[in-house]
Write a protein that holds these residues in place. Sequence first.
Motif, mmCIF file in Angstrom:
data_model
loop_
_atom_site.group_PDB
_atom_site.id
_atom_site.type_symbol
_atom_site.label_atom_id
_atom_site.label_comp_id
_atom_site.label_asym_id
_atom_site.label_seq_id
_atom_site.Cartn_x
_atom_site.Cartn_y
_atom_site.Cartn_z
ATOM 1 N N VAL A 622 0.848 -1.188 0.000
ATOM 2 C CA VAL A 622 0.000 0.000 0.000
ATOM 3 C C VAL A 622 0.886 1.241 0.000
ATOM 4 C CG1 VAL A 622 -1.893 1.206 1.139
ATOM 5 C CG2 VAL A 622 -1.688 -1.275 1.374
ATOM 6 N N PHE A 623 0.654 2.126 -0.945
ATOM 7 C CA PHE A 623 1.393 3.381 -1.047
ATOM 8 C C PHE A 623 0.396 4.530 -0.892
ATOM 9 C CE2 PHE A 623 3.734 0.150 -3.239
ATOM 10 C CZ PHE A 623 5.066 0.399 -2.930
ATOM 11 N N CYS A 624 0.756 5.524 -0.086
ATOM 12 C CA CYS A 624 -0.202 6.546 0.309
ATOM 13 C C CYS A 624 0.426 7.935 0.267
ATOM 14 C CB CYS A 624 -0.711 6.238 1.717
ATOM 15 S SG CYS A 624 -1.763 7.502 2.431
ATOM 16 N N GLU A 625 -0.350 8.906 -0.182
ATOM 17 C CA GLU A 625 0.037 10.313 -0.120
ATOM 18 C C GLU A 625 -0.937 11.049 0.784
ATOM 19 O OE1 GLU A 625 1.211 13.016 -3.639
ATOM 20 O OE2 GLU A 625 -0.903 13.535 -3.228
ATOM 21 N N VAL A 626 -0.395 11.843 1.719
ATOM 22 C CA VAL A 626 -1.234 12.681 2.568
ATOM 23 C C VAL A 626 -0.809 14.129 2.431
ATOM 24 C CG1 VAL A 626 -1.591 10.828 4.249
ATOM 25 C CG2 VAL A 626 0.229 12.511 4.628
ATOM 26 N N ARG A 627 -1.739 15.012 2.741
ATOM 27 C CA ARG A 627 -1.449 16.437 2.847
ATOM 28 C C ARG A 627 -1.924 16.891 4.216
ATOM 29 N NH1 ARG A 627 -1.906 19.187 -3.149
ATOM 30 N NH2 ARG A 627 -0.926 17.453 -4.256
ATOM 31 N N VAL A 628 -1.044 17.576 4.934
ATOM 32 C CA VAL A 628 -1.297 17.933 6.325
ATOM 33 C C VAL A 628 -1.278 19.444 6.477
ATOM 34 C CG1 VAL A 628 -0.544 17.651 8.714
ATOM 35 C CG2 VAL A 628 -0.192 15.791 7.075
ATOM 36 N N ASP A 629 -2.368 19.973 7.010
ATOM 37 C CA ASP A 629 -2.404 21.380 7.394
ATOM 38 C C ASP A 629 -1.873 21.457 8.816
ATOM 39 O OD1 ASP A 629 -3.172 23.916 8.421
ATOM 40 O OD2 ASP A 629 -4.741 24.071 6.909
ATOM 41 N N GLU A 630 -0.655 21.918 8.957
ATOM 42 C CA GLU A 630 0.015 21.858 10.254
ATOM 43 C C GLU A 630 -0.661 22.762 11.277
ATOM 44 O OE1 GLU A 630 4.632 21.108 11.489
ATOM 45 O OE2 GLU A 630 4.188 22.586 9.940
ATOM 46 N N ALA A 631 -1.279 23.844 10.835
ATOM 47 C CA ALA A 631 -1.906 24.768 11.765
ATOM 48 C C ALA A 631 -3.117 24.147 12.457
ATOM 49 C CB ALA A 631 -2.321 26.047 11.036
ATOM 50 N N GLY A 633 -3.787 20.559 12.110
ATOM 51 C CA GLY A 633 -3.585 19.130 12.324
ATOM 52 C C GLY A 633 -4.449 18.251 11.455
ATOM 53 N N THR A 634 -5.118 18.818 10.486
ATOM 54 C CA THR A 634 -5.997 18.028 9.615
ATOM 55 C C THR A 634 -5.181 17.298 8.564
ATOM 56 O OG1 THR A 634 -6.372 20.012 8.282
ATOM 57 C CG2 THR A 634 -8.021 19.480 9.947
ATOM 58 N N VAL A 635 -5.584 16.088 8.275
ATOM 59 C CA VAL A 635 -4.887 15.220 7.323
ATOM 60 C C VAL A 635 -5.851 14.865 6.203
ATOM 61 C CG1 VAL A 635 -3.695 13.021 6.979
ATOM 62 C CG2 VAL A 635 -3.440 14.257 9.148
ATOM 63 N N PRO A 751 -7.362 6.407 16.329
ATOM 64 C CA PRO A 751 -7.182 7.193 15.108
ATOM 65 C C PRO A 751 -6.206 8.349 15.321
ATOM 66 C CG PRO A 751 -9.229 7.818 16.163
ATOM 67 C CD PRO A 751 -8.690 6.661 16.947
ATOM 68 N N MET A 752 -5.603 8.796 14.234
ATOM 69 C CA MET A 752 -4.619 9.875 14.287
ATOM 70 C C MET A 752 -5.346 11.203 14.082
ATOM 71 S SD MET A 752 -1.623 7.839 12.204
ATOM 72 C CE MET A 752 -2.772 6.858 11.251
ATOM 73 N N THR A 753 -5.937 11.675 15.158
ATOM 74 C CA THR A 753 -6.783 12.865 15.134
ATOM 75 C C THR A 753 -5.929 14.134 15.131
ATOM 76 O OG1 THR A 753 -6.944 12.580 17.529
ATOM 77 C CG2 THR A 753 -8.767 11.750 16.205
ATOM 78 N N PRO A 754 -6.518 15.284 14.789
ATOM 79 C CA PRO A 754 -5.734 16.512 14.658
ATOM 80 C C PRO A 754 -4.899 16.869 15.878
ATOM 81 C CG PRO A 754 -7.870 16.821 13.635
ATOM 82 C CD PRO A 754 -7.905 15.469 14.297
ATOM 83 N N GLU A 755 -5.443 16.663 17.088
ATOM 84 C CA GLU A 755 -4.671 17.044 18.267
ATOM 85 C C GLU A 755 -3.406 16.196 18.412
ATOM 86 O OE1 GLU A 755 -7.896 14.161 19.744
ATOM 87 O OE2 GLU A 755 -7.683 15.787 18.288
ATOM 88 N N LYS A 756 -3.451 14.937 17.940
ATOM 89 C CA LYS A 756 -2.245 14.104 17.976
ATOM 90 C C LYS A 756 -1.252 14.549 16.902
ATOM 91 C CE LYS A 756 -4.959 10.052 19.427
ATOM 92 N NZ LYS A 756 -5.369 8.680 19.059
ATOM 93 N N VAL A 757 -1.774 14.865 15.722
ATOM 94 C CA VAL A 757 -0.901 15.276 14.629
ATOM 95 C C VAL A 757 -0.225 16.609 14.950
ATOM 96 C CG1 VAL A 757 -0.849 15.918 12.176
ATOM 97 C CG2 VAL A 757 -2.275 14.011 12.937
ATOM 98 N N MET A 758 -0.909 17.479 15.677
ATOM 99 C CA MET A 758 -0.351 18.788 16.023
ATOM 100 C C MET A 758 0.606 18.727 17.198
ATOM 101 S SD MET A 758 -3.326 21.661 15.632
ATOM 102 C CE MET A 758 -4.454 20.870 16.782
ATOM 103 N N ALA A 759 0.557 17.621 17.973
ATOM 104 C CA ALA A 759 1.359 17.559 19.193
ATOM 105 C C ALA A 759 2.839 17.691 18.871
ATOM 106 C CB ALA A 759 1.098 16.243 19.920
ATOM 107 N N PRO A 760 3.602 18.423 19.700
ATOM 108 C CA PRO A 760 5.038 18.553 19.449
ATOM 109 C C PRO A 760 5.749 17.217 19.588
ATOM 110 C CG PRO A 760 4.464 19.460 21.589
ATOM 111 C CD PRO A 760 3.165 19.156 20.893
ATOM 112 N N GLU A 761 6.899 17.086 18.965
ATOM 113 C CA GLU A 761 7.673 15.843 19.009
ATOM 114 C C GLU A 761 7.889 15.417 20.456
ATOM 115 O OE1 GLU A 761 9.235 12.541 17.636
ATOM 116 O OE2 GLU A 761 8.589 14.125 16.283
ATOM 117 N N GLY A 762 7.657 14.159 20.722
ATOM 118 C CA GLY A 762 7.814 13.641 22.076
ATOM 119 C C GLY A 762 6.504 13.546 22.820
#
Length: 770
Positions: A622-631, A633-635, A751-762
């Motif tokens: 499976v090969f996947c492309e995503v686009r992420v709005d970092e502000a 956290g939407t994928v 699920p990888m929800t916006p708050e998780k995607v926005m969370a800082p590294e660590g």
Amino acid sequence: MNDLIQDLQSPVADAGTGFVRVGMPVSRVDGRAKVTGEARYAAEHPAHDLAYGVVVGSTIARGSIAGFRLREALAVPGVVEIITHENRPRMRSFDLFYKDMTAPAGAPFRPLYDGEIHFSGQPVALVVAETFEAARYAASLVAVDYLPQQHETNLMAHLARSHKPKPLKAGFSPPPDERGDAEAALLAAPVRIEAEYYSGVEHHNPLELFASTVIRGEDGHLTIYDKTQSSQNSRWYVSRVFGLGKDKVTVRNPYVGGAFGSGLRPQYQLPLAVMAALQLRRSVRVVLTRQQMFSLGHRPETLQRIKLGADHDGRLRAIVHEAVAETSRYEDYVEVVVNWSGQLYACDNVKLLYRLVALDQSSPMDMRAPGAAHGVHALEVAMDELAWALRLDPLELRLRNYAEQDQMKGLPFSSKALRDCYEQGARRFGWARRPLAPRSMRAGSELVGWGMATGTWDAMQMFARAGAVLHADGRLVVSSAATDIGTGTYTAMCTLAADALGLRLEQVMFQLGDSTLPVAPIEGGSSHVATVGSAVAGVCEKLRKRLFRMARRLDNSPFAKARFDEVEFAGGGLRLRRQPSVAMSVEEVMAAAGEARLEEKYLMLPKVLKQKQYLRATHSAVFCEVRVDEAFGTVRVTRVVSAVAAGRIISAKTARSQVSGAVVWGISQALHEETHADHRLGRFMNHNLAEYHVTVNADVGDIDVIFVDEDDRIVSAIGAKGVGEIGIVGVAAAVCNAIFHATGRRVRSTPMTPEKVMAPEGDVSVSAAL
């Protein structure tokens, strides 16, 4: 039987024209019936004396019932009866009678059997009325007094009391013994990664709600239309629970509006509808509400820990995969979660562990690719983490550790075209252009990421019978108690039969969905085409040989000196392979022989001794492309290429539809689906489609499905495996890996929800996600 034949005749007769061959993209033969409303589902079959039942669910998670207050509910005009454990009809007492064909170890749940409460939402009463509206209103007035007990529904709070499961569920294999010394090899490995991965609870939400319509005949015979993946499993369950002879119960499921594992076991509306019909001596229908669908089983909450050790060149030295999942207190529901880590990649040191925690919840339930959907997810995310630690292309890492055999059992694969999946999928996707470093690609204000993952699933086959009747006018009727949950069983079986006898598709009818038809297994595990399809091919082969013998015996027969292997069936009859002009139609042969019909039966038994010498599996890349709005956290998943090796594809169009739908569900698993519990109440809270989020059209980008060439005659005589499950496996991992490539942030819980995607590294670890 006549009304069933009438139900099934229309969609086949209206399916396109022309001769078909296996592998052609044939439109669904049941499509017209579905889009015109001719297809009737479990809650749509009429009866002149029909009453309606509505279930009342418990409001506590554990305890017992002290009593009922029913006066207000009984006073509602139209209410016929309120059935509870105190006034229900006779039911068998031993657990064995409640075990259906897919039951795990333990004591199955027995609806309305006694006053004990095992989970929130458990049925405690059934209100039966002349109308659905009256029954539902009266159900809201039923008052129940409880004696609550302290409940436990939090997996993460009770990990310390996990136990080793009892491996008595069909299709479950316990983790194999450790190979080598994984912990020692891990310590010696120069490159190591270790992480925890968490999968939240997911609930089934098929379009069709669970429903059972029990039509009682004047002789007391019960004809039941049930939303199930096996009419014969439901019939077996009802007969045993209520002590009814098999000739007293017929179960039908000609059309099923999605199931994906939720209908493998009989759900509680079935025995409730039957007990009401028996007690009231009339027809009864019970349909669950969307909210009550969340009281049934679910994909279990699961915590996994994976450790990988590798050399600097990426060769795996050690794999350790541990998983803890939840189950009910009354059954040990089990899944194959960790075993895949011993199959997918070559490694000399592998340790696999799987345990359960019993909680006050309903038993979890098989959900599309049970076990693999989250077990392979964790492995494939861990492999991506290892690839980044090595600064190695994720696809190259997988190729360097490609398994030529199942090392845990020392078995070769019956077939394995996974390299072709990698190669064709990568080429179609454009993987060679992927930069190694995260945060390397942008499109406007969005970060762009490319991720990939491997998928695998079992290639199973069970036993089945099929019957066939060939009529003098060239019509062929093939039958088996199979099920079509939307996967295309009607179409695949008609295609196989039409191809075998050289008939037009509209000349073939496939009867399924009736417990009186020849035995078929439960439709699940991606085994139906390999199993029932092989039975259909077998019975058609018997008809071919019989027709050939008839043709040879005719006066002045052009086939008098021909051998069977010199004849082919095409163009509506049989003809010489080397001289196609020498031909006779089916109608001509049967008319000349004076036969009005030919009937055959066939029992398909798997070649178990031969099959046990191989590991049988399907594979995908499976090969996947995503686009992420970092502000925010939407994928957005903008592109997916899924390359699948699933044996010989029987019906290309429905198979492609299966994989596309599975990819959509994989996106839903990755980004949207999770049921949240309030552990103070022991109850799932977002039990509706407004708050339980699923992927919708706006969430789906381009999906490209590739079927690589593969033909596996060990798995099945027709060379087919199955595509129902493999399409979802690896999708969520590919999305996760693409998010990392886009953002440089690793999310280890779904699920990888916006708050998780926005969370800082660590801060994107499992503990933070919970």
